[in-house]
Design a protein around this motif. Sequence first.
Motif, PDB file in Angstrom:
ATOM      1  N   LYS A 132     -13.119  10.755 -10.866  1.00 38.53           N
ATOM      2  CA  LYS A 132     -13.168   9.296 -11.158  1.00 38.53           C
ATOM      3  C   LYS A 132     -11.787   8.838 -11.756  1.00 38.53           C
ATOM      4  CE  LYS A 132     -18.105   9.319 -11.657  1.00 38.53           C
ATOM      5  NZ  LYS A 132     -19.221   9.135 -12.587  1.00 38.53           N
ATOM      6  N   LEU A 133     -10.760   9.725 -11.729  1.00 39.36           N
ATOM      7  CA  LEU A 133      -9.506   9.202 -12.454  1.00 39.36           C
ATOM      8  C   LEU A 133      -8.899   8.226 -11.316  1.00 39.36           C
ATOM      9  CD1 LEU A 133      -7.984  12.421 -13.803  1.00 39.36           C
ATOM     10  CD2 LEU A 133      -9.043  10.451 -15.222  1.00 39.36           C
ATOM     11  N   PRO A 134      -8.440   7.085 -11.709  1.00 38.68           N
ATOM     12  CA  PRO A 134      -7.767   6.026 -10.900  1.00 38.68           C
ATOM     13  C   PRO A 134      -6.393   6.734 -10.252  1.00 38.68           C
ATOM     14  CG  PRO A 134      -7.400   5.466 -13.122  1.00 38.68           C
ATOM     15  CD  PRO A 134      -8.353   6.659 -13.066  1.00 38.68           C
ATOM     16  N   GLU A 135      -6.354   6.397  -9.069  1.00 39.73           N
ATOM     17  CA  GLU A 135      -5.016   6.702  -8.203  1.00 39.73           C
ATOM     18  C   GLU A 135      -4.035   5.529  -8.574  1.00 39.73           C
ATOM     19  OE1 GLU A 135      -6.002   7.062  -4.244  1.00 39.73           O
ATOM     20  OE2 GLU A 135      -6.883   8.918  -4.365  1.00 39.73           O
ATOM     21  N   ILE A 136      -2.713   6.005  -8.626  1.00 40.67           N
ATOM     22  CA  ILE A 136      -1.496   5.001  -8.718  1.00 40.67           C
ATOM     23  C   ILE A 136      -1.160   4.659  -7.467  1.00 40.67           C
ATOM     24  CG2 ILE A 136       0.623   4.583 -10.127  1.00 40.67           C
ATOM     25  CD1 ILE A 136      -0.245   6.472 -12.056  1.00 40.67           C
ATOM     26  N   GLY A 137      -1.046   3.357  -7.310  1.00 41.60           N
ATOM     27  CA  GLY A 137      -0.380   3.126  -6.085  1.00 41.60           C
ATOM     28  C   GLY A 137       0.221   1.592  -6.042  1.00 41.60           C
ATOM     29  N   VAL A 138       0.827   1.353  -4.966  1.00 38.39           N
ATOM     30  CA  VAL A 138       1.696   0.195  -5.134  1.00 38.39           C
ATOM     31  C   VAL A 138       1.348  -0.880  -4.030  1.00 38.39           C
ATOM     32  CG1 VAL A 138       4.159  -0.795  -4.999  1.00 38.39           C
ATOM     33  CG2 VAL A 138       3.453   1.440  -6.231  1.00 38.39           C
ATOM     34  N   ASN A 139       1.080  -2.120  -4.295  1.00 36.16           N
ATOM     35  CA  ASN A 139       1.001  -2.874  -3.180  1.00 36.16           C
ATOM     36  C   ASN A 139       2.308  -3.756  -3.166  1.00 36.16           C
ATOM     37  OD1 ASN A 139       0.159  -4.900  -1.389  1.00 36.16           O
ATOM     38  ND2 ASN A 139      -1.298  -5.869  -2.736  1.00 36.16           N
ATOM     39  N   ARG A 140       3.043  -3.478  -2.075  1.00 37.94           N
ATOM     40  CA  ARG A 140       4.399  -3.991  -2.104  1.00 37.94           C
ATOM     41  C   ARG A 140       4.560  -4.858  -0.780  1.00 37.94           C
ATOM     42  NH1 ARG A 140       8.797  -6.568  -3.680  1.00 37.94           N
ATOM     43  NH2 ARG A 140      10.823  -5.640  -2.969  1.00 37.94           N
ATOM     44  N   SER A 141       4.097  -6.010  -0.682  1.00 33.57           N
ATOM     45  CA  SER A 141       4.128  -6.647   0.603  1.00 33.57           C
ATOM     46  C   SER A 141       5.510  -7.252   0.699  1.00 33.57           C
ATOM     47  CB  SER A 141       3.042  -7.936   0.252  1.00 33.57           C
ATOM     48  OG  SER A 141       3.028  -8.764   1.730  1.00 33.57           O
ATOM     49  N   GLY A 142       5.855  -7.093   2.047  1.00 35.38           N
ATOM     50  CA  GLY A 142       7.261  -7.716   2.382  1.00 35.38           C
ATOM     51  C   GLY A 142       8.341  -6.743   2.305  1.00 35.38           C
ATOM     52  N   LEU A 143       8.161  -5.402   1.918  1.00 35.30           N
ATOM     53  CA  LEU A 143       9.342  -4.484   1.583  1.00 35.30           C
ATOM     54  C   LEU A 143      10.103  -4.434   2.789  1.00 35.30           C
ATOM     55  CD1 LEU A 143      10.917  -2.881  -0.159  1.00 35.30           C
ATOM     56  CD2 LEU A 143       9.245  -0.927   0.399  1.00 35.30           C
ATOM     57  N   SER A 144       9.413  -4.270   3.870  1.00 32.05           N
ATOM     58  CA  SER A 144      10.006  -4.048   5.156  1.00 32.05           C
ATOM     59  C   SER A 144      11.226  -5.532   5.632  1.00 32.05           C
ATOM     60  CB  SER A 144       9.111  -4.178   6.542  1.00 32.05           C
ATOM     61  OG  SER A 144       8.285  -5.169   6.514  1.00 32.05           O
ATOM     62  N   ARG A 145      10.986  -6.382   4.841  1.00 32.74           N
ATOM     63  CA  ARG A 145      11.947  -7.564   5.222  1.00 32.74           C
ATOM     64  C   ARG A 145      13.399  -7.409   4.131  1.00 32.74           C
ATOM     65  NH1 ARG A 145       8.056 -12.587   4.401  1.00 32.74           N
ATOM     66  NH2 ARG A 145       7.851 -11.535   2.529  1.00 32.74           N
ATOM     67  N   GLN A 146      13.269  -6.353   3.382  1.00 37.35           N
ATOM     68  CA  GLN A 146      14.500  -6.162   2.594  1.00 37.35           C
ATOM     69  C   GLN A 146      15.533  -5.114   3.405  1.00 37.35           C
ATOM     70  OE1 GLN A 146      14.792  -7.800  -0.460  1.00 37.35           O
ATOM     71  NE2 GLN A 146      12.693  -8.465  -0.026  1.00 37.35           N
ATOM     72  N   SER A 147      16.724  -5.389   2.875  1.00 35.70           N
ATOM     73  CA  SER A 147      17.500  -4.266   3.473  1.00 35.70           C
ATOM     74  C   SER A 147      17.399  -2.816   3.189  1.00 35.70           C
ATOM     75  CB  SER A 147      19.018  -4.418   2.830  1.00 35.70           C
ATOM     76  OG  SER A 147      19.000  -4.122   1.433  1.00 35.70           O
ATOM     77  N   GLU A 148      17.921  -2.133   3.850  1.00 36.12           N
ATOM     78  CA  GLU A 148      17.498  -0.657   3.739  1.00 36.12           C
ATOM     79  C   GLU A 148      17.889   0.047   2.679  1.00 36.12           C
ATOM     80  OE1 GLU A 148      18.534   3.943   5.935  1.00 36.12           O
ATOM     81  OE2 GLU A 148      18.458   1.827   7.297  1.00 36.12           O
ATOM     82  N   ASP A 149      18.883  -0.548   1.808  1.00 41.02           N
ATOM     83  CA  ASP A 149      19.475  -0.009   0.366  1.00 41.02           C
ATOM     84  C   ASP A 149      18.427  -0.534  -0.617  1.00 41.02           C
ATOM     85  OD1 ASP A 149      21.551   0.865   1.428  1.00 41.02           O
ATOM     86  OD2 ASP A 149      23.111  -0.722   0.923  1.00 41.02           O
ATOM     87  N   ALA A 191       9.126   7.842  -8.520  1.00 38.61           N
ATOM     88  CA  ALA A 191       9.259   8.306  -9.818  1.00 38.61           C
ATOM     89  C   ALA A 191       7.827   7.771 -10.428  1.00 38.61           C
ATOM     90  CB  ALA A 191      10.419   7.511 -10.480  1.00 38.61           C
ATOM     91  N   LEU A 192       7.258   6.975 -10.245  1.00 37.33           N
ATOM     92  CA  LEU A 192       6.113   6.373 -10.689  1.00 37.33           C
ATOM     93  C   LEU A 192       4.856   7.485 -10.257  1.00 37.33           C
ATOM     94  CD1 LEU A 192       6.081   2.749 -10.164  1.00 37.33           C
ATOM     95  CD2 LEU A 192       6.155   3.978 -12.329  1.00 37.33           C
ATOM     96  N   HIS A 193       5.114   8.410  -9.398  1.00 42.37           N
ATOM     97  CA  HIS A 193       4.287   9.291  -8.891  1.00 42.37           C
ATOM     98  C   HIS A 193       2.813   8.574  -8.359  1.00 42.37           C
ATOM     99  CE1 HIS A 193       6.375  12.701 -10.522  1.00 42.37           C
ATOM    100  NE2 HIS A 193       6.300  11.928 -11.815  1.00 42.37           N
ATOM    101  N   ALA A 194       3.186   7.408  -7.593  1.00 40.84           N
ATOM    102  CA  ALA A 194       2.186   6.695  -6.974  1.00 40.84           C
ATOM    103  C   ALA A 194       1.558   7.666  -5.726  1.00 40.84           C
ATOM    104  CB  ALA A 194       3.040   5.374  -6.429  1.00 40.84           C
ATOM    105  N   THR A 195       0.423   7.501  -5.331  1.00 37.00           N
ATOM    106  CA  THR A 195      -0.275   8.354  -4.592  1.00 37.00           C
ATOM    107  C   THR A 195      -0.358   7.435  -3.385  1.00 37.00           C
ATOM    108  OG1 THR A 195      -2.350   7.688  -5.443  1.00 37.00           O
ATOM    109  CG2 THR A 195      -1.345   9.746  -6.007  1.00 37.00           C
ATOM    110  N   TRP A 196       0.159   6.166  -3.257  1.00 35.68           N
ATOM    111  CA  TRP A 196      -0.355   5.306  -1.848  1.00 35.68           C
ATOM    112  C   TRP A 196       0.480   4.249  -2.108  1.00 35.68           C
ATOM    113  CZ3 TRP A 196      -2.061   0.346  -2.901  1.00 35.68           C
ATOM    114  CH2 TRP A 196      -2.799   0.184  -3.737  1.00 35.68           C
ATOM    115  N   LEU A 197       0.987   3.680  -1.028  1.00 35.62           N
ATOM    116  CA  LEU A 197       1.753   2.532  -1.063  1.00 35.62           C
ATOM    117  C   LEU A 197       1.264   1.626   0.092  1.00 35.62           C
ATOM    118  CD1 LEU A 197       4.317   0.835  -1.390  1.00 35.62           C
ATOM    119  CD2 LEU A 197       5.352   2.342   0.449  1.00 35.62           C
TER     120      LEU A 197
END
Length: 84
Positions: free
Chosen positions: A26-43, A54-60
């Motif tokens: 039941k421990l919560p997973e750490i994830g990131v909702n990053r809408s629009g990242l594909s519009r950013q530069s590769e860097d 570094a946050l040890h996110a399990t999903w994006l």
Amino acid sequence: MRLDGLCTLVIAGGLLAATGPAWAQKLPEIGVNRSGLSRQSEDVQQKTLQDIRALHATWLRDGPTSGSPQAIADFVGEVRLAKQ
């Protein structure tokens, strides 16, 4: 009276041991909702994904900004970077 306390302790310990795996599931997973990242530069994508790791996110979660061929290609590039 001492035996009753010991029995209570054993029963409580048994119940705790039996429910331990359920608590772990039941421990919560750490994830990131990053809408629009594909519009950013590769860097910027690389730096952001590095920070996410570094946050040890399990999903994006992200997606193409539109259905255009370029937006889909940018999203595929983002997935490629995320899998590295």
